[in-house]
Scaffold this active site. Structure first.
Site, PDB file in Angstrom:
ATOM      1  CB  THR A 201      -0.875  -0.025   1.265  1.00 10.31           C
ATOM      2  OG1 THR A 201      -1.767  -1.143   1.176  1.00 10.31           O
ATOM      3  CG2 THR A 201      -1.657   1.252   1.448  1.00 10.31           C
ATOM      4  N   GLY A 253      -0.430  -2.359   5.919  1.00 11.85           N
ATOM      5  CA  GLY A 253      -0.271  -3.650   6.572  1.00 11.85           C
ATOM      6  C   GLY A 253      -1.511  -4.507   6.447  1.00 11.85           C
TER       7      GLY A 253
END
Length: 337
Positions: A201, A253
């Protein structure tokens, strides 16, 4: 305390600061030097885009959007071009943005054709009374508002495809030969550049010269996710948050964990209500709330103090401020040119 970088600000005028991440994960220290250089250049380019906005007196919202767009356009991260594949071998993308000056925010989830999902997220923030639009309706909203739309093949990256094949073979005993959409000839013969790096991300947080904070996050989710799965990245309070009275936050995460614990909001709350230094707030969320290996958090407070911390093996990241503090990194030490 793993991978911490902090900076303490003074009451100087015209201060600005920016931090970005390209995802937490487990990058092998044995990564080929040319691959490390590719990541360094991509991080530097994204950082420069945000710096340019802030140095010229632009807004934090513009800075985080421009930075994330550069990361979305690079094939090395799990956002936009280079996004991972879901369980049915195509891409669904999520993004959000938030303005710390008024707590306005917007997000899109499970979009398939918006070239830069972060632009669509900002349109949701500025053009609608809503906070989150999803799937085909979000794509149509973006198209109606003039954003560039692309076919699924635009997002294809050979390394992401190799990662999906490995996932599929492990889970299903067979690796598919092609995605669920047609590839052009050059993509079909492309070789993965490196399988020793887990791309992630992307996100950015910034403080502008006007004293406003902003945050933005964009992702392709997780390899092999169920179609329609939505992670933390498009959800304000989970993966993104900004509040001038506290801090701006972007997470990376295990999205389900960031949603369960409202990590972005909790980080802000610790700064705003608990009066914790931003570095302590981030570290407490990583050490006391999340599990080891869950990911990383970047944050900036209203004084320009920065924290870029993670509890996984690595986190690609960059930082810069008005005092000349500047660098990019994947592991503990900054990368050198």
């Amino acid at each position: 305390m793993v991978g911490m970088l902090t900076a303490t600000a003074s009451a100087e005028e015209s201060r600005w600061a920016i931090a970005l991440h390209g995802g937490a994960g487990f990058a092998s220290p044995d990564m080929a030097p040319e691959k490390v250089e590719q990541f360094r250049v991509a991080l530097e380019k994204a950082l420069a885009a945000g710096e340019k906005v802030l140095q010229s007196g632009g807004t934090a919202v513009d800075a985080v959007q421009q930075t994330v767009m550069v990361l979305e356009d690079a094939p090395y991260f799990n956002a936009g071009r280079g996004a991972v594949f879901n369980a049915e071998a195509f891409h669904q993308l999520d993004a959000s943005i938030m303005d710390g000056g008024n707590l306005d925010g917007g997000g899109v989830s499970a979009v398939k054709h918006v070239r830069n999902p972060i632009r669509a997220a900002r349109l949701v923030m500025e053009k609608t009374p809503h906070v989150l639009l999803t799937a085909d309706d979000a794509d149509q909203f973006a198209k109606t508002n003039g954003l560039e739309m692309v076919e699924q093949g635009y997002f294809y990256d050979a390394s992401s495809w190799a990662e999906f094949q490995q996932w599929s073979e492990k889970k299903n005993g067979v690796a598919p030969k092609a995605p669920s959409y047609p590839l052009n000839e050059s993509a079909a013969v492309a070789e993965p550049t490196d399988t020793n790096f887990t791309c992630g991300t992307v996100g950015c947080v910034a403080l502008d010269k006007h004293g406003n904070l902003a945050a933005a996050t964009s992702t392709g989710g997780m390899t092999g996710k169920l179609p329609g799965r939505v992670g933390d990245s498009p959800i304000l309070s989970a993966g993104t948050y900004a509040d001038n009275a506290g801090c701006a936050v972007s997470g990376t995460g295990v999205g389900e964990q960031y949603i369960r614990h409202a990590i972005a909001f909790q980080t802000n709350w610790r700064v705003k209500e608990n009066q914790q230094p931003v570095a302590d707030a981030v570290q407490d969320c990583l050490d006391k709330v999340l599990n080891p290996g869950d990911g990383g958090i970047i944050a900036i407070d209203h004084d320009g103090n920065m924290a870029l911390q993670y509890n996984s093996g690595s986190m690609s990241r960059g930082w810069s401020d008005w005092r000349g503090n500047r660098g990019v990194a994947i592991w503990k030490e900054p990368l050198e040119k």
